[in-house]
Write an enzyme that holds these catalytic residues in place. Structure first.
Site, short mmCIF file in Angstrom:
data_model
loop_
_atom_site.label_atom_id
_atom_site.label_comp_id
_atom_site.label_asym_id
_atom_site.label_seq_id
_atom_site.Cartn_x
_atom_site.Cartn_y
_atom_site.Cartn_z
CD GLU A 95 -2.83 -1.19 2.40
OE1 GLU A 95 -3.89 -1.81 2.29
OE2 GLU A 95 -2.50 -0.63 3.46
CB CYS A 108 2.72 7.49 3.26
SG CYS A 108 3.13 6.33 4.54
CB CYS A 115 6.69 -4.93 9.29
SG CYS A 115 8.10 -4.31 10.25
CB CYS A 119 5.74 -2.07 16.76
SG CYS A 119 7.43 -1.74 16.27
CB CYS A 122 2.44 -1.39 14.04
SG CYS A 122 2.64 -1.30 12.26
N GLY A 166 6.27 -1.86 6.43
CA GLY A 166 7.63 -2.36 6.49
C GLY A 166 8.61 -1.46 7.21
CD GLU A 167 12.80 -0.18 10.27
OE1 GLU A 167 11.81 0.41 10.77
OE2 GLU A 167 13.87 0.39 10.02
CB SER A 196 9.71 6.62 9.28
OG SER A 196 9.29 6.29 10.59
CB SER A 219 9.22 4.71 15.43
OG SER A 219 8.80 5.06 14.13
CG HIS A 221 6.42 4.72 19.46
ND1 HIS A 221 5.77 5.80 18.92
CD2 HIS A 221 6.78 3.94 18.42
CE1 HIS A 221 5.73 5.65 17.59
NE2 HIS A 221 6.35 4.54 17.27
CB CYS A 339 0.41 6.70 11.42
SG CYS A 339 1.73 7.70 10.80
N1 SAH Z 1 8.79 0.80 10.22
C1 SAH Z 1 8.96 2.20 10.24
C2 SAH Z 1 8.06 2.95 9.28
C3 SAH Z 1 6.62 2.51 9.15
S1 SAH Z 1 5.54 2.86 10.50
C4 SAH Z 1 8.79 2.72 11.65
O1 SAH Z 1 8.34 1.98 12.50
O2 SAH Z 1 9.18 3.88 11.88
C5 SAH Z 1 5.30 4.62 10.40
C6 SAH Z 1 4.96 5.25 11.76
O3 SAH Z 1 3.64 4.88 12.20
C7 SAH Z 1 5.91 4.84 12.87
O4 SAH Z 1 6.29 5.96 13.62
C8 SAH Z 1 5.03 3.93 13.69
O5 SAH Z 1 5.49 3.80 14.99
C9 SAH Z 1 3.69 4.60 13.59
N2 SAH Z 1 2.56 3.74 13.95
C10 SAH Z 1 2.46 2.41 13.83
N3 SAH Z 1 1.26 1.97 14.23
C11 SAH Z 1 0.57 3.07 14.64
C12 SAH Z 1 -0.75 3.27 15.16
N4 SAH Z 1 -1.59 2.25 15.30
N5 SAH Z 1 -1.13 4.53 15.48
C13 SAH Z 1 -0.28 5.57 15.28
N6 SAH Z 1 0.96 5.44 14.79
C14 SAH Z 1 1.39 4.20 14.46
FE1 SF4 Z 2 7.21 -2.59 11.51
FE2 SF4 Z 2 7.26 0.10 11.81
FE3 SF4 Z 2 4.99 -1.33 12.24
FE4 SF4 Z 2 7.04 -1.53 13.95
S1 SF4 Z 2 5.81 0.33 13.53
S2 SF4 Z 2 5.83 -3.25 13.14
S3 SF4 Z 2 8.78 -1.40 12.55
S4 SF4 Z 2 6.06 -1.09 10.31
#
Ligand code: SAH
Ligand code: SF4
Length: 355
Positions: A95, A108, A115, A119, A122, A166-167, A196, A219, A221, A339
């Site tokens: 996506e 984006c 991934c 986390c 996510c 993805g990361e 990111s 990221s 958190h 996000c």
């Molecule tokens: N893997 C990378 C990039 C993709 S996630 C990373 O983790 O940075 C992009 C952003 O969305 C990251 O900052 C992630 O922590 C945040 N994110 C993930 N799940 C989320 C959620 N449910 N609500 C708000 N932000 C979220």
């Molecule tokens: Fe992967 Fe980023 Fe989601 Fe963490 S927040 S599971 S690194 S996509």
């Protein structure tokens, strides 16, 4: 598979095409024409390259692929955000999201199908890992979504963030190659492209060693090891002190402001004392903090976004300590494009199979 030109640096693509043309006795200026079709016109195949003779278009298409993505679906949210689901050559799906504002159109993009980092907050993490994307597939999202941006909003993409599925630094080589393609090929300013990461230290070092002022977002958190470990398994492998060391090195090399992402989950990581801890943790970096209200996902039914008052208090603590920050209002929620929500609607289906 045909040679995927979009995965090459523009220089390598030019020499591949020039070599091909020379072998066929074609005039050398045709290489420049072919390259214009790739980067200036965003051609998805050489059949579109009408300034080239028809026979040559066919043979270029036989030798090279421009990695056309199949648009499986396009959904538009009430707030004009548009989410695309793209089909890849082996049936995988990824996506990307277009986010227009008055001054920009931000795209984006995804760096992997799924991934593996897991986390807890996510949706992509809950979905699991499918495969890495090739550089050409990453760049093709830009080409194809940018073309739709012009059609949908009357303007092209101005900014790109690697915040989709993805990361990026679990797939560093292809991601760095794709940065070069977006910047040097498609001509997007490096400062308009942000990667990111969840905090994979080797990738941060690799980006530091890459020329170009690409943006880096991390990221975070939580400023607290134990809490971060509960939310993000990566904290075991690259705990905060190691991550901070890498970021200090990065900043020493690049001399550029970093940003941090901090998703606020009610009662989980939104205690005002954590804001104080966050300010202390990053006090020797030049940085900006993006506060993102948590976007609810089905795998964590008990988690809610922090209420506005709590977010305001968290922000006020950062303010008092002189830490620059902004609260990011989630957009595209109604189409699961905000996000961390990517792959939600689609994940209910059985994963796509090969062939
Ligand atoms: N893997 C990378 C990039 C993709 S996630 C990373 O983790 O940075 C992009 C952003 O969305 C990251 O900052 C992630 O922590 C945040 N994110 C993930 N799940 C989320 C959620 N449910 N609500 C708000 N932000 C979220
Ligand atoms: Fe992967 Fe980023 Fe989601 Fe963490 S927040 S599971 S690194 S996509």
């Amino acid at each position: 598979m045909n040679h995927e030109l979009l995965g090459d640096s523009p220089r390598a693509a030019r020499s591949a095409v020039a070599g091909f043309l020379a072998d066929r006795g074609e005039p050398s200026y045709r290489a420049g024409q072919a390259l214009e079709w790739i980067y200036d016109h965003g051609a998805r195949g050489f059949d579109a390259a009408t300034s080239l003779p028809a026979g040559l278009r066919c043979s270029l298409d036989d030798a090279f692929s421009l990695t056309p993505l199949e648009m499986v679906s396009e959904v538009r949210s009430r707030d004009e955000v548009v989410k695309h689901l793209w089909g890849l050559d082996d049936g995988e799906r990824i996506e990307s999201v277009l986010i227009p504002s008055s001054t920009r159109v931000t795209l984006c993009i995804s760096s992997q199908a799924g991934c593996a980092l897991g986390c807890l907050f996510c949706a992509t993490g809950a979905f699991g890992f499918r495969r890495h994307l090739r550089a050409a597939e990453i760049a093709a999202q830009f080409r194809d979504a940018a073309a739709r941006s012009v059609e949908l909003y009357g303007r092209g993409v101005t900014n790109v963030v690697y915040m989709g599925m993805g990361e990026p630094f679990a797939n560093t080589g292809p991601v760095l190659s794709s940065l070069e393609v977006l910047h040097e090929g498609f001509g997007l300013g490096a400062r308009r492209i942000t990667v990111s990461t969840v905090g994979l230290v080797p990738g941060i070092r690799a980006l530091a060693a890459t020329p170009g002022q690409f943006g880096l977002a991390v990221s975070l958190h939580s400023p607290d090891h134990e809490l971060r470990l509960e939310l993000m398994p990566v904290e075991r492998r690259y705990p905060l002190p190691d991550l901070m060391d890498a970021l200090r090195e990065y900043q020493a090399v690049k001399n550029r402001r970093l940003s941090f992402e901090y998703t606020l989950i009610s009662g989980v990581n939104d205690d005002p004392l954590l804001a104080e801890g966050l300010a202390r943790l990053v006090s020797d970096l030049t940085c900006f903090v993006n506060l993102i209200p948590f976007n609810p996902i089905p795998s964590q039914p008990a988690w809610k976004p922090s209420p506005p008052g709590r977010i305001a208090e968290f922000a006020a603590r950062l303010e008092r300590r002189g830490l620059r920050h902004a609260v990011r209002t989630p957009r595209g929620r109604d189409i699961a494009a905000a996000c961390g929500q990517l792959r939600l609607a689609d994940a209910a289906r059985a994963p796509a199979s090969t062939g």
